[in-house]
Design an enzyme around this catalytic site. Structure first.
Site, PDB file in Angstrom:
ATOM      1  N   LYS A 109       0.076   9.701  -5.841  1.00 40.82           N
ATOM      2  CA  LYS A 109       0.601   9.973  -7.174  1.00 40.82           C
ATOM      3  C   LYS A 109       1.441  11.226  -7.057  1.00 40.82           C
ATOM      4  O   LYS A 109       0.970  12.258  -6.574  1.00 40.82           O
ATOM      5  CB  LYS A 109      -0.535  10.201  -8.174  1.00 40.82           C
ATOM      6  CG  LYS A 109      -0.071  10.304  -9.616  1.00 40.82           C
ATOM      7  CD  LYS A 109       0.216   8.940 -10.211  1.00 40.82           C
ATOM      8  CE  LYS A 109       1.139   8.967 -11.398  1.00 40.82           C
ATOM      9  NZ  LYS A 109       1.429   7.595 -11.877  1.00 40.82           N
ATOM     10  N   SER A 121       3.487   6.352  -6.772  1.00 38.35           N
ATOM     11  CA  SER A 121       3.670   6.189  -8.210  1.00 38.35           C
ATOM     12  C   SER A 121       3.904   7.581  -8.806  1.00 38.35           C
ATOM     13  O   SER A 121       3.236   8.538  -8.421  1.00 38.35           O
ATOM     14  CB  SER A 121       2.400   5.520  -8.752  1.00 38.35           C
ATOM     15  OG  SER A 121       2.207   5.753 -10.101  1.00 38.35           O
ATOM     16  N   GLY A 162       4.911  -0.473 -10.125  1.00 34.96           N
ATOM     17  CA  GLY A 162       6.356  -0.769 -10.105  1.00 34.96           C
ATOM     18  C   GLY A 162       7.166   0.332  -9.457  1.00 34.96           C
ATOM     19  O   GLY A 162       6.837   1.514  -9.585  1.00 34.96           O
ATOM     20  N   ALA A 215       9.313   0.282  -5.802  1.00 31.88           N
ATOM     21  CA  ALA A 215       8.834   0.199  -4.418  1.00 31.88           C
ATOM     22  C   ALA A 215       9.829   0.806  -3.442  1.00 31.88           C
ATOM     23  O   ALA A 215       9.913   0.393  -2.295  1.00 31.88           O
ATOM     24  CB  ALA A 215       8.556  -1.261  -4.081  1.00 31.88           C
ATOM     25  N   GLN A 218       8.719   1.598   0.030  1.00 32.66           N
ATOM     26  CA  GLN A 218       7.364   1.054   0.144  1.00 32.66           C
ATOM     27  C   GLN A 218       7.485  -0.459   0.317  1.00 32.66           C
ATOM     28  O   GLN A 218       7.285  -1.218  -0.611  1.00 32.66           O
ATOM     29  CB  GLN A 218       6.557   1.390  -1.117  1.00 32.66           C
ATOM     30  CG  GLN A 218       6.590   2.878  -1.472  1.00 32.66           C
ATOM     31  CD  GLN A 218       6.564   3.098  -2.978  1.00 32.66           C
ATOM     32  OE1 GLN A 218       5.561   2.856  -3.629  1.00 32.66           O
ATOM     33  NE2 GLN A 218       7.678   3.544  -3.544  1.00 32.66           N
ATOM     34  N   PRO A 257      10.142  -3.623   2.090  1.00 34.05           N
ATOM     35  CA  PRO A 257      11.588  -3.858   2.145  1.00 34.05           C
ATOM     36  C   PRO A 257      12.207  -3.905   0.744  1.00 34.05           C
ATOM     37  O   PRO A 257      11.500  -4.175  -0.235  1.00 34.05           O
ATOM     38  CB  PRO A 257      11.681  -5.220   2.834  1.00 34.05           C
ATOM     39  CG  PRO A 257      10.389  -5.895   2.573  1.00 34.05           C
ATOM     40  CD  PRO A 257       9.360  -4.810   2.494  1.00 34.05           C
ATOM     41  N   GLY A 274      11.111  -6.154  -2.159  1.00 35.72           N
ATOM     42  CA  GLY A 274       9.731  -6.560  -1.880  1.00 35.72           C
ATOM     43  C   GLY A 274       8.796  -5.403  -2.173  1.00 35.72           C
ATOM     44  O   GLY A 274       9.079  -4.584  -3.048  1.00 35.72           O
TER      45      GLY A 274
END
Lengths: 340, 340, 340, 340
Positions: A142, A210, A317, A319, A322, A324, A327
């Site tokens: 986080k 996140s 949500g 990425a 994190q 590809p 993805g």
């Protein structure tokens, strides 16, 4: 290196700490808690006060050394819940380590310095706890974001914010955290960190990051396997795109074949930055009513919940770095043997 | 009874009619079109002008007897596209009929009279075209809604609108259409229509209804199978809840076993009105930033797109009377034999 | 130099062209139209198809030389309407010129080249029509934006988009248009154009620019005064911040003193980029549910509608380069003498 | 009857209690607090956790007898802040009383029973404190709403919720509170309460009610004038519609004439239920992306902030029974003499 067990419980609101009682009924105390990971029901974006509220009510309940990681956004079928990572006296098959970076100054958020701090903290945690990189399945972080006030504070100090768009600062912060993780896991060479930050083209399949306004350092949780003992196991992979059911089904089949059952899923999701999925247009990046991270959580959450039959899963949500592009990283914790 | 073929093409915006050219390249003319069904990229709610725009650009391109059915909302991975239902000179395995109810006065929208008009029109279309109810797999309807102006017009005429909440009027209109379909298909006895309207507890697994401000009658498309001929087939079922992957996988497996491939999926989705899915809380009905129909489309769209590997599918939100509460009707059109 | 009259009429939806009939009843024909300016009821952002729909229905109704300028977003009390700028055979006190830039390639949007094209077109229009810069009260521009597809097209051509964030591209496009206007009006020296584009710190109080996906060139309308004749007048100024009632009241008082009444107001509005108004925090830049342009239109629309008693006003969001930061350009057209 | 003083301070987030320190610097202690009234920066709707968070952090800071009233939504120019109502040893010109109803069972929310409980509690508070209805300028209430869980609990108990739409439950709860206030102030005869609840056509210009998920009783604050003493004064009126600048200006002029300055404004705002303002269409009731209460707060907030030059004002959305339809109650607290 702490042997850990994992439990999850639904919450009736972001202020609900009743899972604390339920944890006690399964035999653990507050002092055993390493991390409280939650999906809370805000928008998961800059002004998500459900995360802040959850952090407020949970932090007094847990040891000072423990961390909270609340990811906002339970779009679609996703269900608000908390997952406890608790210390277990005996080997379980899973080990974990938790910690924090130092506080990041606003102008450091999303920069190479941010990535370096994460790399250094993750490495330090692995060293201290004796976790080897080959055994790591998930590094959950986080990390902070920029608000209007922070942007102004940076400018007042004659420094430059990584962006002046508060929503975009969430992406920049996630990417810096992911690069830090990749460096710590030697997926990126340390000498390549600056280039990775500049080009925004590298990724780790173990990273799940996140952002939130509720903290100013980075909270870190590392989960690794120690499969000679116990009945808990981890599998990790990455979704190639937001509809990559095949990868999920493959892991679920493997778990089934081992006679196991899923305990928790950690998945990252994002709108493909090209505006297309498998060559076909999506509209997540042109929808000015609804940010793309909300779209992505809803869609990938729908897919994984359908495949696992469980809506209390951790789908986050954004990425960047994190998994590809388009993805996302994927980690499934499971238990061998029948359901308890 | 028209033998029909089915084609779908992506669109670059709600104003894009280039699929017309692509239809010609596969050998069909404008005059062959029975229906243009689309997913357009608005919010799918009251003020979705992407639907109106699509209707505006498509209606001049198609025969007067043909219908447009545009469902707004391509949340998550869903991709904007149009599906053509075209008349085919030879038997294909699928037959269709299209038509309209009379114009509905604003005060009739969502009422028993609305349901009666739908029932009568659907029955009339089946009679004229010789389609038997046992062969029907899908009745797709686009129906009107109430705007502020219509609500005021109703009050000015000393009549009572079915609701004064414009978003809620969409649900009322869908339900009335669904009850009309169920009566026509004898899933509800005609004498039970009033009770079904009052209790809001009946449903048809063949009904797929969507409301919009862009029309004042109901547009109707009936798709039935005629499996003695051709290579096109239909399978219909219903999702028990929004994560009912099992039902979808079962049909997909059956199609695979028949050596077929999916041509198009028509699914309805909704937030479970109890606020729970399989006993676990969801937040779609308490999210005041995002209507539940948008949540539901994103989640169910993510699931079906993942399972089929296709994002150009018709997933429509708001399943009142169209499948069980929290679930939704499902129809899959497929073709036997290898991909063309 | 065309003498012009101005009329405005409400619309029942973005597809409503009934104002055409009303224009005829006041004595003007389609061929007299120089510009149709509208407030349409979408979100005013990237995926605002209400603008596209209005453009679609209006363009066939007006001369090819005329322009449409639809600004999305009627938040709060604002009322959807269209304003006609029509050619008048006799002097009215107001003159106007309309035109277009060449088509802008996607990679040019928001760049110096964009600004140069606007500067050149505005200057050309002023030269042709004999409008002198001292008399200009308003330069209204509709300019293009970047969609996901355009961003990809730019990348595929190995060029660099001004931003990859589609919503942010609206701001970049508005700013480039405003700089172009400022150069044409000699508010910025031509040699300073590049610096103005780089530093994003210059502004014109005559500029009112709005972005949209519905066009690929810039539509331009210049309104100037010619006060020796007729009874129409223009007053222009700028709001210092979003609550600058004083400036508005001052102009309204002056109009009253001249015995005039307001015909139309053109105002730009934006969230102060510092996150504060008069030293006090606002939340428009940290609200991830609602873009700041929507907030700003609602608030400034509420203020101006309250002060004028009229909700059919043109308040447009995103005032980059159009008035001081946090404020916005303001132009009020009015008529001397009693209400017609 | 408590003599009261009033102070307001900005907050940096819903979790910010630093105004407590600022209150001390002006000479008051926690024990002096009767009420903390705040505008917090959530969506002001069902899932506004900014209100819950503020309530959580403030309740431990204030006496048990004191009440919190947090109204979510600082759309447009509105600024998050808290207003303290504090007990003052000497007469100030303003008096206040605070209290609570009993807990309302979910099935009572928005019903006649809810109205009765409010009426009884308001009357009780007036009686105890010796406040006479002629002197009351404002009755501010925070009241509960229905969540999905509460709706299910009601159904499980075979009772009927006032509505199953969680957002609509906020309006029903506000209206019941307003009717209760009107009965207590004898604006509605007690015998007319049932009819007022049924017909939804009565209103009080002193009522200001706001719903939230963060409480299960109603929090009540009554402010009345006692103008023989001190320098604080109250003026109350109602806005006839959302653009009724005239009424506001009239009060502000009167305050100016008395040599006073505004301390705080309490205004209610709503979208006119007819869909029109002064005969012209608005779009607040057909915007499915943004609830009408958010629109209304932004617009009326913009107007009042412009007229007062102050953005730290209490503008609350949803004025059912609180002022005439489309308008809203208005109370301005001011201080005679120069600014301190």
């Amino acid at each position: 290196m702490a042997n850990v067990n994992i439990f999850k419980f639904g919450v009736s609101s972001p202020a609900d700490t009743s899972p604390m009682q339920r944890l006690k009924t399964v035999g653990y105390e507050s002092k055993d808690i390493l991390a409280v990971i939650g999906k809370s029901e805000g928008n998961g974006c800059v002004n998500d006060f459900s995360r802040t509220l959850s952090t407020h009510v949970w932090e007094p309940q847990i040891p000072e050394s423990a961390v909270t990681i609340f990811s906002g956004g339970t779009e679609g079928v996703l269900s608000p819940h908390v997952t406890f990572i608790v210390h277990d006296p005996k080997p379980t098959g899973l080990v974990a380590a938790v910690g924090r970076t130092r506080l990041l100054a606003p102008h450091e958020i999303g920069t190479s310095e941010h990535a370096l701090q994460v790399a250094s903290s993750v490495r330090g945690l692995m060293d201290q706890s004796g976790i080897r990189k080959e055994h790591v399945h998930l590094v959950l972080i986080k990390c902070p974001l920029l608000t209007s006030s922070k942007v102004e504070a940076i400018k007042a100090a004659f420094k430059t914010p990584v962006t002046t768009d508060t929503y975009e600062s969430m992406a920049k912060s996630r990417y810096a955290s992911a690069v830090g993780i990749a460096v710590a896991l030697q997926e990126i060479e340390e000498g390549q960190l600056e280039a990775a930050m500049r080009n925004e083209d590298r990724w780790s399949s173990k990273a799940s990051c996140s952002s939130g306004a509720e903290l100013e350092d980075c909270h870190i949780l590392i989960i690794a396997s120690d499969p000679s003992f116990g009945s808990l196991r981890a599998a990790s992979a990455f979704m190639k795109d937001a509809i990559d059911a095949r990868t999920i089904i493959k892991i679920l089949d493997q778990i089934k074949n081992e006679g196991g059952h899923v305990v928790q899923v950690f998945a990252k999701a994002e709108a493909d930055p090209t505006g297309k999925i498998r060559g076909t247009r999506h509209t997540m990046n042109t929808d000015s009513d609804l940010h793309s991270t909300r779209h992505a959580r809803a869609a990938v959450g729908g897919l994984i919940a359908g495949l696992t039959g469980d809506t209390q899963i951790y789908v986050s949500g954004g990425a960047e770095g994190q998994g590809p592009p388009g993805g996302g990283s994927l980690c499934i914790l499971y238990e061998l043997g029948g359901l308890a």
